[in-house]
Design a protein around this motif. Structure first.
Motif, PDB file in Angstrom:
ATOM      1  N   GLU A   1      42.294   4.381  64.247  1.00 28.14           N
ATOM      2  CA  GLU A   1      43.347   3.892  63.347  1.00 28.14           C
ATOM      3  C   GLU A   1      44.668   4.485  63.821  1.00 28.14           C
ATOM      4  O   GLU A   1      44.688   5.462  64.577  1.00 28.14           O
ATOM      5  CB  GLU A   1      43.058   4.354  61.911  1.00 28.14           C
ATOM      6  N   LEU A   2      45.770   3.940  63.347  1.00 29.69           N
ATOM      7  CA  LEU A   2      47.080   4.456  63.750  1.00 29.69           C
ATOM      8  C   LEU A   2      47.238   5.945  63.450  1.00 29.69           C
ATOM      9  O   LEU A   2      47.887   6.666  64.206  1.00 29.69           O
ATOM     10  CB  LEU A   2      48.210   3.657  63.093  1.00 29.69           C
ATOM     11  N   GLU A   3      46.624   6.427  62.376  1.00 31.22           N
ATOM     12  CA  GLU A   3      46.749   7.853  62.062  1.00 31.22           C
ATOM     13  C   GLU A   3      46.007   8.738  63.073  1.00 31.22           C
ATOM     14  O   GLU A   3      46.195   9.952  63.092  1.00 31.22           O
ATOM     15  CB  GLU A   3      46.289   8.166  60.634  1.00 31.22           C
ATOM     16  N   ASP A   4      45.185   8.145  63.941  1.00 34.89           N
ATOM     17  CA  ASP A   4      44.486   8.893  64.991  1.00 34.89           C
ATOM     18  C   ASP A   4      45.286   8.941  66.293  1.00 34.89           C
ATOM     19  O   ASP A   4      44.839   9.533  67.278  1.00 34.89           O
ATOM     20  CB  ASP A   4      43.132   8.230  65.299  1.00 34.89           C
ATOM     21  N   LEU A   5      46.457   8.316  66.297  1.00 33.64           N
ATOM     22  CA  LEU A   5      47.207   8.104  67.531  1.00 33.64           C
ATOM     23  C   LEU A   5      47.567   9.398  68.267  1.00 33.64           C
ATOM     24  O   LEU A   5      47.494   9.453  69.496  1.00 33.64           O
ATOM     25  CB  LEU A   5      48.464   7.285  67.238  1.00 33.64           C
ATOM     26  N   ALA A   6      47.920  10.453  67.573  1.00 40.30           N
ATOM     27  CA  ALA A   6      48.315  11.701  68.244  1.00 40.30           C
ATOM     28  C   ALA A   6      47.153  12.281  69.045  1.00 40.30           C
ATOM     29  O   ALA A   6      47.311  12.610  70.232  1.00 40.30           O
ATOM     30  CB  ALA A   6      48.829  12.714  67.226  1.00 40.30           C
ATOM     31  N   GLU A   7      45.986  12.397  68.418  1.00 40.99           N
ATOM     32  CA  GLU A   7      44.817  12.935  69.129  1.00 40.99           C
ATOM     33  C   GLU A   7      44.373  11.998  70.243  1.00 40.99           C
ATOM     34  O   GLU A   7      44.035  12.439  71.341  1.00 40.99           O
ATOM     35  CB  GLU A   7      43.655  13.169  68.159  1.00 40.99           C
ATOM     36  N   LEU A   8      44.351  10.704  69.962  1.00 37.89           N
ATOM     37  CA  LEU A   8      43.955   9.722  70.956  1.00 37.89           C
ATOM     38  C   LEU A   8      44.902   9.754  72.148  1.00 37.89           C
ATOM     39  O   LEU A   8      44.469   9.706  73.300  1.00 37.89           O
ATOM     40  CB  LEU A   8      43.931   8.317  70.325  1.00 37.89           C
ATOM     41  N   SER A   9      46.201   9.849  71.894  1.00 37.13           N
ATOM     42  CA  SER A   9      47.189   9.845  72.973  1.00 37.13           C
ATOM     43  C   SER A   9      46.998  11.026  73.916  1.00 37.13           C
ATOM     44  O   SER A   9      47.196  10.902  75.128  1.00 37.13           O
ATOM     45  CB  SER A   9      48.603   9.855  72.402  1.00 37.13           C
ATOM     46  N   GLN A  10      46.624  12.165  73.378  1.00 35.67           N
ATOM     47  CA  GLN A  10      46.374  13.338  74.222  1.00 35.67           C
ATOM     48  C   GLN A  10      45.216  13.066  75.175  1.00 35.67           C
ATOM     49  O   GLN A  10      45.308  13.323  76.382  1.00 35.67           O
ATOM     50  CB  GLN A  10      46.097  14.578  73.368  1.00 35.67           C
ATOM     51  N   LEU A  11      44.120  12.529  74.645  1.00 32.18           N
ATOM     52  CA  LEU A  11      42.976  12.202  75.505  1.00 32.18           C
ATOM     53  C   LEU A  11      43.327  11.108  76.504  1.00 32.18           C
ATOM     54  O   LEU A  11      42.898  11.145  77.657  1.00 32.18           O
ATOM     55  CB  LEU A  11      41.789  11.748  74.655  1.00 32.18           C
ATOM     56  N   PHE A  12      44.103  10.116  76.055  1.00 32.35           N
ATOM     57  CA  PHE A  12      44.517   9.018  76.923  1.00 32.35           C
ATOM     58  C   PHE A  12      45.348   9.554  78.089  1.00 32.35           C
ATOM     59  O   PHE A  12      45.187   9.110  79.234  1.00 32.35           O
ATOM     60  CB  PHE A  12      45.305   7.990  76.100  1.00 32.35           C
TER      61      PHE A  12
ATOM     62  N   GLN B   1      47.433   9.555  87.799  1.00 33.22           N
ATOM     63  CA  GLN B   1      48.710   9.080  87.281  1.00 33.22           C
ATOM     64  C   GLN B   1      49.500  10.283  86.770  1.00 33.22           C
ATOM     65  O   GLN B   1      48.919  11.293  86.376  1.00 33.22           O
ATOM     66  CB  GLN B   1      48.497   8.069  86.150  1.00 33.22           C
ATOM     67  N   GLU B   2      50.807  10.160  86.766  1.00 35.30           N
ATOM     68  CA  GLU B   2      51.657  11.210  86.212  1.00 35.30           C
ATOM     69  C   GLU B   2      51.430  11.295  84.704  1.00 35.30           C
ATOM     70  O   GLU B   2      51.274  10.267  84.033  1.00 35.30           O
ATOM     71  CB  GLU B   2      53.134  10.899  86.472  1.00 35.30           C
ATOM     72  N   SER B   3      51.442  12.487  84.184  1.00 35.47           N
ATOM     73  CA  SER B   3      51.336  12.666  82.738  1.00 35.47           C
ATOM     74  C   SER B   3      52.526  11.987  82.062  1.00 35.47           C
ATOM     75  O   SER B   3      53.664  12.122  82.506  1.00 35.47           O
ATOM     76  CB  SER B   3      51.327  14.155  82.401  1.00 35.47           C
ATOM     77  N   ASP B   4      52.245  11.230  81.013  1.00 38.78           N
ATOM     78  CA  ASP B   4      53.297  10.538  80.258  1.00 38.78           C
ATOM     79  C   ASP B   4      52.785  10.338  78.834  1.00 38.78           C
ATOM     80  O   ASP B   4      52.365   9.238  78.462  1.00 38.78           O
ATOM     81  CB  ASP B   4      53.641   9.202  80.913  1.00 38.78           C
ATOM     82  N   LEU B   5      52.779  11.402  78.080  1.00 41.12           N
ATOM     83  CA  LEU B   5      52.238  11.377  76.724  1.00 41.12           C
ATOM     84  C   LEU B   5      52.949  10.354  75.852  1.00 41.12           C
ATOM     85  O   LEU B   5      52.310   9.562  75.160  1.00 41.12           O
ATOM     86  CB  LEU B   5      52.327  12.775  76.105  1.00 41.12           C
ATOM     87  N   ALA B   6      54.276  10.310  75.906  1.00 40.70           N
ATOM     88  CA  ALA B   6      55.035   9.354  75.080  1.00 40.70           C
ATOM     89  C   ALA B   6      54.766   7.917  75.509  1.00 40.70           C
ATOM     90  O   ALA B   6      54.593   7.027  74.669  1.00 40.70           O
ATOM     91  CB  ALA B   6      56.527   9.662  75.161  1.00 40.70           C
ATOM     92  N   GLY B   7      54.724   7.686  76.808  1.00 36.33           N
ATOM     93  CA  GLY B   7      54.441   6.339  77.305  1.00 36.33           C
ATOM     94  C   GLY B   7      53.049   5.881  76.921  1.00 36.33           C
ATOM     95  O   GLY B   7      52.842   4.724  76.532  1.00 36.33           O
TER      96      GLY B   7
ATOM     97  N   GLU C   1      45.253  -6.041  70.080  1.00 36.19           N
ATOM     98  CA  GLU C   1      44.925  -6.544  71.411  1.00 36.19           C
ATOM     99  C   GLU C   1      43.708  -5.863  72.020  1.00 36.19           C
ATOM    100  O   GLU C   1      43.234  -6.275  73.083  1.00 36.19           O
ATOM    101  CB  GLU C   1      46.129  -6.361  72.345  1.00 36.19           C
ATOM    102  N   SER C   2      43.232  -4.816  71.382  1.00 30.71           N
ATOM    103  CA  SER C   2      42.042  -4.138  71.880  1.00 30.71           C
ATOM    104  C   SER C   2      41.344  -3.443  70.719  1.00 30.71           C
ATOM    105  O   SER C   2      41.893  -3.321  69.627  1.00 30.71           O
ATOM    106  CB  SER C   2      42.414  -3.112  72.957  1.00 30.71           C
ATOM    107  N   TYR C   3      40.128  -3.013  70.999  1.00 30.00           N
ATOM    108  CA  TYR C   3      39.384  -2.172  70.070  1.00 30.00           C
ATOM    109  C   TYR C   3      39.254  -0.812  70.737  1.00 30.00           C
ATOM    110  O   TYR C   3      38.923  -0.731  71.931  1.00 30.00           O
ATOM    111  CB  TYR C   3      37.989  -2.735  69.807  1.00 30.00           C
ATOM    112  N   ILE C   4      39.496   0.235  69.976  1.00 27.07           N
ATOM    113  CA  ILE C   4      39.381   1.590  70.507  1.00 27.07           C
ATOM    114  C   ILE C   4      38.441   2.375  69.598  1.00 27.07           C
ATOM    115  O   ILE C   4      38.634   2.419  68.382  1.00 27.07           O
ATOM    116  CB  ILE C   4      40.757   2.290  70.570  1.00 27.07           C
ATOM    117  N   TRP C   5      37.432   2.974  70.209  1.00 29.21           N
ATOM    118  CA  TRP C   5      36.507   3.829  69.469  1.00 29.21           C
ATOM    119  C   TRP C   5      36.753   5.273  69.849  1.00 29.21           C
ATOM    120  O   TRP C   5      37.065   5.589  71.002  1.00 29.21           O
ATOM    121  CB  TRP C   5      35.052   3.489  69.815  1.00 29.21           C
ATOM    122  N   LEU C   6      36.592   6.152  68.890  1.00 26.65           N
ATOM    123  CA  LEU C   6      36.722   7.591  69.093  1.00 26.65           C
ATOM    124  C   LEU C   6      35.378   8.267  68.879  1.00 26.65           C
ATOM    125  O   LEU C   6      34.645   7.902  67.955  1.00 26.65           O
ATOM    126  CB  LEU C   6      37.715   8.183  68.091  1.00 26.65           C
ATOM    127  N   ALA C   7      35.098   9.255  69.694  1.00 21.75           N
ATOM    128  CA  ALA C   7      33.922  10.098  69.498  1.00 21.75           C
ATOM    129  C   ALA C   7      34.412  11.412  68.917  1.00 21.75           C
ATOM    130  O   ALA C   7      35.338  12.033  69.448  1.00 21.75           O
ATOM    131  CB  ALA C   7      33.199  10.335  70.817  1.00 21.75           C
TER     132      ALA C   7
END
Length: 149
Positions: free
Chosen positions: A7-18, A27-33, A46-52
């Protein structure tokens, strides 16, 4: 282990893993991108994202994109991203995420799930074959890019 749709509220944790995932693929680290990219996928559906989740921490994710087979007249899915934090590897996290994706695909009555990985990523290849993915032998894949990515 718990596997949930992001969910959008998971974005901070997901972005770190991404970001870690992208760095894994040189690839160069680009947390904001990365966060902006994921936010757009999620907001535009546009996609489905699952978290473990293990011990209340997000330790892995997978991202699935819809696509279609004109020849088969069927939908199919592209498992484009799969990443497990190094501290959580060899604990069944990747397999759990993939099994969730496969169940989702079957539930949507799709043709199946496609994926690709680096030729050097032998542990991932071994896992995919163990789960039942078959290495493509009938088709060659070609790419046209504007950059070296």
């Amino acid at each position: 282990m718990e596997i949930v749709i992001a969910e959008l509220e998971d974005l901070a944790e997901l972005s770190q893993l991404f970001d870690e995932y992208r760095v894994f693929y040189q690839q160069e680290s680009d947390l904001a991108g990365g966060e902006a990219f994921l936010r757009q996928r999620m907001e535009n559906q546009e996609s489905y994202i699952w978290l473990a989740i293990l011990d209340e921490q997000v330790v892995g994710f997978t991202q699935l994109y819809p696509c279609f087979s004109s020849v088969s007249l069927a939908s199919q899915w592209l498992l484009n991203d799969l990443y497990v934090s190094p501290k959580a590897r060899r604990q069944g996290v990747a397999q759990g995420l993939i099994e969730e994706v496969l169940a989702f695909s079957q539930g949507m009555a799709s043709k199946g799930v496609l994926l690709e990985t680096a030729a050097t990523n032998l542990p991932a290849q071994s896992l995919y074959e163990k789960i039942g993915f078959v290495r493509e032998k009938n088709y060659q894949f070609f790419y046209s890019t504007e950059s070296d990515d």
